[in-house]
Scaffold this motif. Structure first.
Motif, mmCIF file in Angstrom:
data_model
loop_
_atom_site.group_PDB
_atom_site.id
_atom_site.type_symbol
_atom_site.label_atom_id
_atom_site.label_comp_id
_atom_site.label_asym_id
_atom_site.label_seq_id
_atom_site.Cartn_x
_atom_site.Cartn_y
_atom_site.Cartn_z
ATOM 1 N N LYS A 88 0.816 -1.211 0.000
ATOM 2 C CA LYS A 88 0.000 0.000 0.000
ATOM 3 C C LYS A 88 0.854 1.268 0.000
ATOM 4 O O LYS A 88 0.332 2.366 0.041
ATOM 5 C CB LYS A 88 -0.916 0.015 1.227
ATOM 6 N N GLY A 89 2.179 1.105 0.016
ATOM 7 C CA GLY A 89 3.077 2.252 0.014
ATOM 8 C C GLY A 89 3.413 2.781 1.398
ATOM 9 O O GLY A 89 4.035 3.834 1.531
ATOM 10 N N MET A 90 2.998 2.044 2.446
ATOM 11 C CA MET A 90 3.285 2.479 3.814
ATOM 12 C C MET A 90 4.710 2.084 4.186
ATOM 13 O O MET A 90 5.155 0.965 3.900
ATOM 14 C CB MET A 90 2.287 1.871 4.799
ATOM 15 N N THR A 91 5.414 3.007 4.827
ATOM 16 C CA THR A 91 6.809 2.793 5.208
ATOM 17 C C THR A 91 6.940 1.590 6.132
ATOM 18 O O THR A 91 6.126 1.390 7.035
ATOM 19 C CB THR A 91 7.350 4.055 5.910
ATOM 20 N N LEU A 92 7.984 0.804 5.904
ATOM 21 C CA LEU A 92 8.314 -0.327 6.765
ATOM 22 C C LEU A 92 9.453 0.068 7.688
ATOM 23 O O LEU A 92 10.304 0.889 7.327
ATOM 24 C CB LEU A 92 8.702 -1.547 5.926
ATOM 25 N N TYR A 93 9.458 -0.534 8.874
ATOM 26 C CA TYR A 93 10.433 -0.194 9.912
ATOM 27 C C TYR A 93 11.114 -1.439 10.462
ATOM 28 O O TYR A 93 10.570 -2.545 10.385
ATOM 29 C CB TYR A 93 9.727 0.524 11.073
ATOM 30 N N THR A 94 12.279 -1.217 11.082
ATOM 31 C CA THR A 94 12.984 -2.267 11.818
ATOM 32 C C THR A 94 13.102 -1.823 13.273
ATOM 33 O O THR A 94 13.027 -0.633 13.585
ATOM 34 C CB THR A 94 14.381 -2.538 11.236
ATOM 35 N N PHE A 95 13.300 -2.800 14.159
ATOM 36 C CA PHE A 95 13.298 -2.595 15.605
ATOM 37 C C PHE A 95 14.639 -3.054 16.161
ATOM 38 O O PHE A 95 15.025 -4.211 15.992
ATOM 39 C CB PHE A 95 12.148 -3.421 16.182
ATOM 40 N N ASP A 96 15.373 -2.163 16.836
ATOM 41 C CA ASP A 96 16.709 -2.489 17.344
ATOM 42 C C ASP A 96 16.713 -3.641 18.339
ATOM 43 O O ASP A 96 17.739 -4.309 18.499
ATOM 44 C CB ASP A 96 17.354 -1.268 17.998
ATOM 45 N N LYS A 97 15.597 -3.892 19.017
ATOM 46 C CA LYS A 97 15.568 -4.962 20.018
ATOM 47 C C LYS A 97 15.372 -6.350 19.414
ATOM 48 O O LYS A 97 15.470 -7.352 20.119
ATOM 49 C CB LYS A 97 14.492 -4.684 21.063
ATOM 50 N N ASP A 98 15.099 -6.419 18.105
ATOM 51 C CA ASP A 98 14.971 -7.714 17.434
ATOM 52 C C ASP A 98 16.343 -8.348 17.268
ATOM 53 O O ASP A 98 17.323 -7.661 16.967
ATOM 54 C CB ASP A 98 14.342 -7.550 16.044
#
Length: 124
Positions: free
Chosen positions: A39-49
């Motif tokens: 849908k064009g929504m920004t994806l993110y990453t999480f430092d605690k993963d």
């Protein structure tokens, strides 16, 4: 098998394999190029993963919905599928699980960038 049957079979194969491919695109934002969902929504990453493992569960996953993978989804290039603690499957990029941010309202938004210094827009 006649040519019509072969054409229908080939089309079904293409459609089914496309459904199992990583549903990630590249979009533009104020941060430059970012990974987005379909849908064009920004994806993110999480430092605690940890690599290949999501630490974002319960309330975290409500605010940062995981980019879920359909059953049968398969790794492709830098995209892999990881198993979440609840047994569901999630897409990851270079081993980092991918999420959207509930407060992004429209494609191109990056309001989750730098949140608590542990969330980052995923970049190609």
């Amino acid at each position: 098998m006649n040519i019509r049957s072969l054409t229908v079979f080939a089309a079904a194969l293409v459609i089914s394999s496309a459904a199992l491919a990583a549903p990630v695109k590249q979009g533009q934002s104020s941060l430059g190029a970012v990974l987005t969902d379909e849908k064009g929504m920004t994806l993110y990453t999480f430092d605690k993963d940890a690599p290949g493992m999501s630490a974002c569960v319960d309330a975290c996953a409500q605010n940062w919905p995981p980019l879920m993978a359909a059953g049968g989804a398969m790794a492709e290039g830098d995209y892999t599928v990881i198993k979440r603690a609840d047994g569901s499957m999630q897409w990851a990029y270079k081993g980092k699980p991918l999420y959207t941010w509930a407060k992004d309202a429209k494609p191109g938004d990056t309001t989750g960038e730098g949140f608590k210094d542990i969330w980052h827009a995923a970049k190609p």
